[in-house]
Every structure is written in structure tokens, then in C-alpha cells.
Design a protein around this motif. Structure first.
Motif, PDB file in Angstrom:
ATOM      1  N   LYS A  34       0.841  -1.195   0.000  1.00  0.00           N
ATOM      2  CA  LYS A  34       0.000   0.000   0.000  1.00  0.00           C
ATOM      3  C   LYS A  34       0.884   1.255   0.000  1.00  0.00           C
ATOM      4  O   LYS A  34       0.850   2.061   0.931  1.00  0.00           O
ATOM      5  CB  LYS A  34      -0.910   0.015   1.225  1.00  0.00           C
ATOM      6  N   GLU A  44      -1.222   4.633  -0.027  1.00  0.00           N
ATOM      7  CA  GLU A  44      -2.563   4.555   0.541  1.00  0.00           C
ATOM      8  C   GLU A  44      -2.859   5.772   1.411  1.00  0.00           C
ATOM      9  O   GLU A  44      -3.944   6.378   1.320  1.00  0.00           O
ATOM     10  CB  GLU A  44      -2.712   3.266   1.351  1.00  0.00           C
ATOM     11  N   ARG A  45      -1.920   6.181   2.270  1.00  0.00           N
ATOM     12  CA  ARG A  45      -2.159   7.338   3.134  1.00  0.00           C
ATOM     13  C   ARG A  45      -2.174   8.634   2.319  1.00  0.00           C
ATOM     14  O   ARG A  45      -2.968   9.540   2.602  1.00  0.00           O
ATOM     15  CB  ARG A  45      -1.098   7.389   4.233  1.00  0.00           C
ATOM     16  N   TYR A  46      -1.300   8.720   1.341  1.00  0.00           N
ATOM     17  CA  TYR A  46      -1.306   9.888   0.462  1.00  0.00           C
ATOM     18  C   TYR A  46      -2.672  10.041  -0.198  1.00  0.00           C
ATOM     19  O   TYR A  46      -3.261  11.127  -0.222  1.00  0.00           O
ATOM     20  CB  TYR A  46      -0.208   9.759  -0.590  1.00  0.00           C
ATOM     21  N   LYS A  47      -3.200   8.937  -0.720  1.00  0.00           N
ATOM     22  CA  LYS A  47      -4.488   8.996  -1.402  1.00  0.00           C
ATOM     23  C   LYS A  47      -5.631   9.284  -0.426  1.00  0.00           C
ATOM     24  O   LYS A  47      -6.631   9.910  -0.794  1.00  0.00           O
ATOM     25  CB  LYS A  47      -4.734   7.696  -2.168  1.00  0.00           C
ATOM     26  N   ARG A  48      -5.485   8.843   0.809  1.00  0.00           N
ATOM     27  CA  ARG A  48      -6.543   9.073   1.796  1.00  0.00           C
ATOM     28  C   ARG A  48      -6.577  10.535   2.249  1.00  0.00           C
ATOM     29  O   ARG A  48      -7.647  11.126   2.386  1.00  0.00           O
ATOM     30  CB  ARG A  48      -6.346   8.171   3.015  1.00  0.00           C
ATOM     31  N   THR A  99      -4.884  13.304  -2.005  1.00  0.00           N
ATOM     32  CA  THR A  99      -5.752  13.127  -3.159  1.00  0.00           C
ATOM     33  C   THR A  99      -5.571  11.714  -3.704  1.00  0.00           C
ATOM     34  O   THR A  99      -4.459  11.178  -3.686  1.00  0.00           O
ATOM     35  CB  THR A  99      -5.437  14.144  -4.276  1.00  0.00           C
ATOM     36  N   ASP A 100      -6.662  11.140  -4.186  1.00  0.00           N
ATOM     37  CA  ASP A 100      -6.561   9.815  -4.795  1.00  0.00           C
ATOM     38  C   ASP A 100      -6.301   9.903  -6.292  1.00  0.00           C
ATOM     39  O   ASP A 100      -6.240   8.882  -6.985  1.00  0.00           O
ATOM     40  CB  ASP A 100      -7.819   8.984  -4.524  1.00  0.00           C
ATOM     41  N   ASP A 101      -6.125  11.107  -6.793  1.00  0.00           N
ATOM     42  CA  ASP A 101      -5.821  11.323  -8.206  1.00  0.00           C
ATOM     43  C   ASP A 101      -4.311  11.446  -8.380  1.00  0.00           C
ATOM     44  O   ASP A 101      -3.722  12.480  -8.053  1.00  0.00           O
ATOM     45  CB  ASP A 101      -6.526  12.579  -8.711  1.00  0.00           C
ATOM     46  N   LEU A 102      -3.693  10.383  -8.894  1.00  0.00           N
ATOM     47  CA  LEU A 102      -2.240  10.391  -9.098  1.00  0.00           C
ATOM     48  C   LEU A 102      -1.855  10.944 -10.460  1.00  0.00           C
ATOM     49  O   LEU A 102      -0.654  11.076 -10.756  1.00  0.00           O
ATOM     50  CB  LEU A 102      -1.678   8.971  -8.929  1.00  0.00           C
ATOM     51  N   ASN A 105       3.122  11.123 -11.393  1.00  0.00           N
ATOM     52  CA  ASN A 105       3.660  10.500 -10.186  1.00  0.00           C
ATOM     53  C   ASN A 105       4.939   9.736 -10.508  1.00  0.00           C
ATOM     54  O   ASN A 105       4.901   8.723 -11.216  1.00  0.00           O
ATOM     55  CB  ASN A 105       2.622   9.552  -9.578  1.00  0.00           C
TER      56      ASN A 105
END
Length: 278
Positions: A84, A87-91, A94-97, A112
Motif C-alpha cells: 500500500k 494509501e495514506r497519500y491517497k486518503r 488526493t486519490d488522483d495520481l 507521479n
């Protein structure tokens, strides 16, 4: 004209908190059309560090184009690093990489470059380059095209070749095909603005590369905390660098670089040549 504020390498967990309020207030006064953050929002990808980063970003204007850096992937937790990684970055962030911003003057594409398998280096994949092509397909030729990534595609000669993102030459070929004008990055904690012409000798193409120092980290690597402001016109870009003044406890304008575009080639402004009409 469009104004972009370019922050990088915030490193929450190793932040000089005395800089946060002056930085926020100055960014508010600049009132950018787009806020860019080119990675390393945290020091060790811990939950509380992402919470701090999120809280700070919420005080800044938008729209925001944000990409992760290598520090935003867990270093010591092997499960999180390889299973993961973001996972924390997206949480929290943003979940848009592959973030994308478009208006009638600029297109800003986030890429990214952070990877689990390496501690600090970055990489760009064929799929990502294909995504860049898709995002820019149909965009008017009059729109200035900007890439945002954490790891640099170009650097001055005194940096090592290994400091560049992996597959940088292949990426530059794709960028030339897409007509990319500006490459924005961080990672090195060093400010720089220049043309890609010296490293990448490509026929009738040279992009403008803009590197930001660390805006808020205590790890300055010999350079004061700084950030960039880009004022983008179709054939002209001005880059203001703001540096932290320890004595007066504020960010002040340190220098300005100017670049002009002829065709698909960006070159630095030269007062003597411009005055002579050359």
C-alpha cells in the motif's frame, strides 16, 4: 497571463513551523490561478504527518495540482511500502495520481514519479507517458503545456546524472511530441530555472525546466527555504524566487528569471541581445 505558485518538499514531520503563516499569507496575496505542489509533503509518510500536510493545504487557495514524492511512501513499514505504497497519500491528500488542470491558457499535468522499489529515485512509465498524451490530445496549440513531477527531468551540470528521473530521455522524446513547454519539479531542495537544450539536443525543441527548493523543511541542504511564482504568457515566462529572510522573518523576492519562446524552443532572456533586437 496565468500565475502559478510552485511549492515543493514541504516535509511535514521536519517542518519549521515559523514559516507556515508567512508562507500562507504571501500565497494568499499572490492569489495564484493554480497552486502546484511537487511532492514530498511528508518526512516519513506517517499518518499524523499527512494530517498536518492536509490541514496546511486546506489553508491555501485552489485549484491545486499535487503529486507525491519518494518521502510520501513509507520507508520502514515493508507492508505499507510494497503493498500500500501511497494509501495514506491517497486518503489524506488526493486519490488522483494523474491530476490535470486545463483552462484557455494553460494545461497542467501531474505525473507521479514515486516508486516503492527505490529509496529516493523516481521513474516514469510508458503508461504514464501515454496518459500525458491522452490528457493533452485535442488541447489547443495556443495553450501552454506544463508537467509537474517530483523527480527532475533535467538539472544543471554540477548534479549527478543519477539524480534525474529514470527514463528521462524517453520522457523528453514524448514531451517534445506533446509540445510540453515547462517541466516543474523538486526533490533536490535546490532552486533552478533553465532550458533543456544543453542536456537534450533535440531538433527544434527545448523546454523550460523549473526546480523549486524546499518551502518549509528544516533540511535546506545549504539553501534557504524558498518557493517559485511563475507568470506564464504564451511566449514568455517570468519566474520569481522567494527566499526566507531569517532577520525579518518573512519570504522576500530574491531574483527573477525570464524566458522567451520561439517556435518550440524556450531560451533565457538576455538583456543585451533583446536590446539589440537579436
Amino acid at each position: 497571463m496565468r500565475t502559478l505558485v510552485h511549492l515543493s518538499d514541504l516535509h511535514f514531520g521536519r517542518v519549521d513551523h515559523t514559516l507556515l503563516t508567512p508562507l500562507r499569507e504571501l500565497v494568499e496575496r499572490i492569489d495564484p490561478d493554480v497552486l502546484v505542489v511537487s511532492g514530498d509533503l511528508t518526512q516519513r509518510a506517517r499518518e499524523e504527518q499527512f494530517e498536518e500536510a492536509r490541514a496546511f493545504l486546506d489553508t491555501l487557495p485552489g485549484p491545486q495540482i499535487i503529486v507525491p514524492g519518494n518521502h510520501d511512501i513509507s520507508l520502514y513499514n515493508v507492508f505499507r511500502r510494497f503493498v500500500k505504497p501511497l494509501e495514506r497519500y491517497k486518503r489524506y491528500i488526493t486519490d488522483d495520481l494523474d491530476p490535470f488542470y486545463l483552462d484557455d491558457e494553460i494545461a497542467v499535468v501531474g505525473v507521479n514519479t514515486a516508486r516503492s522499489f527505490t529509496i529516493k529515485d523516481g521513474k516514469v512509465s510508458r503508461d504514464q507517458l501515454a496518459t500525458v498524451r491522452q490528457q493533452l490530445a485535442g488541447v489547443s496549440p495556443s495553450v501552454t503545456r506544463i508537467i509537474v513531477a517530483h523527480h527532475p527531468f533535467d538539472l544543471p551540470d554540477h548534479f549527478e546524472e543519477q539524480d534525474l528521473v529514470n527514463r528521462a530521455p524517453r520522457a523528453m522524446e514524448a514531451f517534445s511530441e506533446c509540445g510540453i513547454d515547462i517541466l516543474m519539479g523538486g526533490h533536490m531542495h535546490a532552486s533552478h530555472a533553465g532550458s533543456t537544450a544543453a542536456r537534450y539536443q533535440m531538433s527544434e525543441y527545448a523546454a523550460l525546466v523549473v526546480q523549486a527548493g524546499t518551502a518549509t523543511s528544516t533540511r535546506g541542504r545549504g539553501e534557504v527555504n524558498s518557493f517559485n511564482v511563475l507568470r506564464v504568457e504564451r511566449d514568455k515566462v517570468e519566474i520569481d524566487r522567494y527566499g526566507w529572510d531569517v532577520v525579518h522573518a518573512h519570504f522576500e523576492l530574491v531574483d527573477t528569471d525570464k524566458f522567451f519562446r520561439a517556435g518550440n524552443v524556450w531560451t533565457p532572456h538576455n538583456d543585451g541581445l533583446m536590446a539589440a533586437g537579436l
